[in-house]
Design an enzyme around this catalytic site. Structure first.
Site, PDB file in Angstrom:
ATOM      1  N   PRO A 134       0.794  -1.386  -0.164  1.00  0.00           N
ATOM      2  CA  PRO A 134      -0.141  -0.040  -0.014  1.00  0.00           C
ATOM      3  C   PRO A 134       0.743   1.495  -0.067  1.00  0.00           C
ATOM      4  O   PRO A 134       0.297   2.289   0.155  1.00  0.00           O
ATOM      5  CB  PRO A 134      -0.816  -0.031   1.511  1.00  0.00           C
ATOM      6  CG  PRO A 134       0.227  -0.939   2.258  1.00  0.00           C
ATOM      7  CD  PRO A 134       1.076  -1.973   1.262  1.00  0.00           C
ATOM      8  N   GLU A 135       2.179   1.145  -0.027  1.00  0.00           N
ATOM      9  CA  GLU A 135       2.857   2.275  -0.164  1.00  0.00           C
ATOM     10  C   GLU A 135       2.674   3.695  -0.966  1.00  0.00           C
ATOM     11  O   GLU A 135       2.679   4.881  -0.638  1.00  0.00           O
ATOM     12  CB  GLU A 135       4.505   2.104  -0.148  1.00  0.00           C
ATOM     13  CG  GLU A 135       5.150   1.330   0.844  1.00  0.00           C
ATOM     14  CD  GLU A 135       5.073  -0.382   0.499  1.00  0.00           C
ATOM     15  OE1 GLU A 135       6.064  -1.067   0.907  1.00  0.00           O
ATOM     16  OE2 GLU A 135       4.010  -0.738  -0.182  1.00  0.00           O
TER      17      GLU A 135
END
Length: 260
Positions: A134-135
């Protein structure tokens, strides 16, 4: 050795290394990463450790990725570069270790935690595990862990995880090649213990050379890989462990491995 962020044990050839920050879903702080590197090095140096199981404490997560507190406060550029190298060094070391490393994954395996799992030799996941990168949703990228993840799942599936930031289920992760086996959550620890126990009873020489072969031939041209594997075949066939294993087979007894 006592650790601040890990719990370790060694029983019957199985070394267990547990990420122990359950209050923050075992997030990868600089201390945890440094201690994990030290713990893996210690296990690799211990002939009594035949297999390593890496897991996360608590009910919620294997590892939810980097601890974002202070992520942008790492001193000078060179200091920051060294700070960010800890996980890379671990991911670089695991494939070259002679000792097999099994990731026991439950709950969330996100960002660096997803990459850490992918970097292990085998990944056994509970059916409720969730994997994801999810960065990008917070303006970051999973650059370091792209290496093991793209190796495991390929460019198209890997880029979908990286660019969308969307999570995948344990079953989808298995179908992608990110996970070795999916088991019911209630059976996870028992299934991993059984697998680890099986590996711990095998020849350390054969296990180590199998890992070397898999890592070395990853990007090798086909003909060269066959010639390289021929050389490893010679080493395996002439090893003391192979001689002992064959003798034990004919004597109908358990082999006594020497790791030579």
């Amino acid at each position: 050795m006592a650790y601040e962020t890990l719990v370790t044990s060694l029983v019957d050839g199985v070394a267990r290394v547990t990420l122990n920050r359950p209050d923050v879903r075992n997030a990868l702080s600089r201390t945890l990463v440094a201690e994990l590197g030290a713990a893996l090095t210690a296990c690799e140096a211990d002939p009594a450790a035949r297999v390593i199981v890496l897991s996360g404490a608590g009910d919620k997560a294997f590892c939810a990725g980097a601890d974002l507190k202070g992520v942008g406060d790492r001193g000078t550029t060179l200091q920051a570069r060294e700070s960010f190298s800890g996980l890379a060094k671990i991911l670089d070391a695991i494939p070259t270790m002679k000792t097999p490393v099994i990731a026991q994954v439950h709950g969330y395996a996100l960002a660096g935690g997803c990459g850490l799992a992918a970097g292990c030799d085998l990944v056994i996941a509970s059916d409720d595990a969730v994997f994801g990168l999810p960065e990008i949703k917070v303006g970051l990228l999973p650059l370091i862990v792209m290496a093991p993840i793209l190796r495991a799942v390929g460019r198209k599936r890997g880029l979908l995880m990286i660019l969308s930031g969307e999570p995948v289920s344990a079953r989808e992760a298995f179908e992608m090649g990110l996970v070795s086996r999916v088991v019911p959550r209630a059976d996870l620890e028992r299934e991993v213990a059984t697998l680890a126990g099986t590996l711990a009873k095998l020849s350390p020489t054969a296990l180590g050379l199998a890992k070397e072969a898999a890592d070395t031939t990853q990007d090798m041209e086909y003909g060269k890989s066959l010639r390289y594997l021929r050389e490893l075949t010679t080493l395996v066939a002439l090893s003391d462990d192979a001689k002992e294993g064959i003798a034990a087979f004919f004597d109908k007894r358990a082999p006594q491995w020497k790791g030579k």
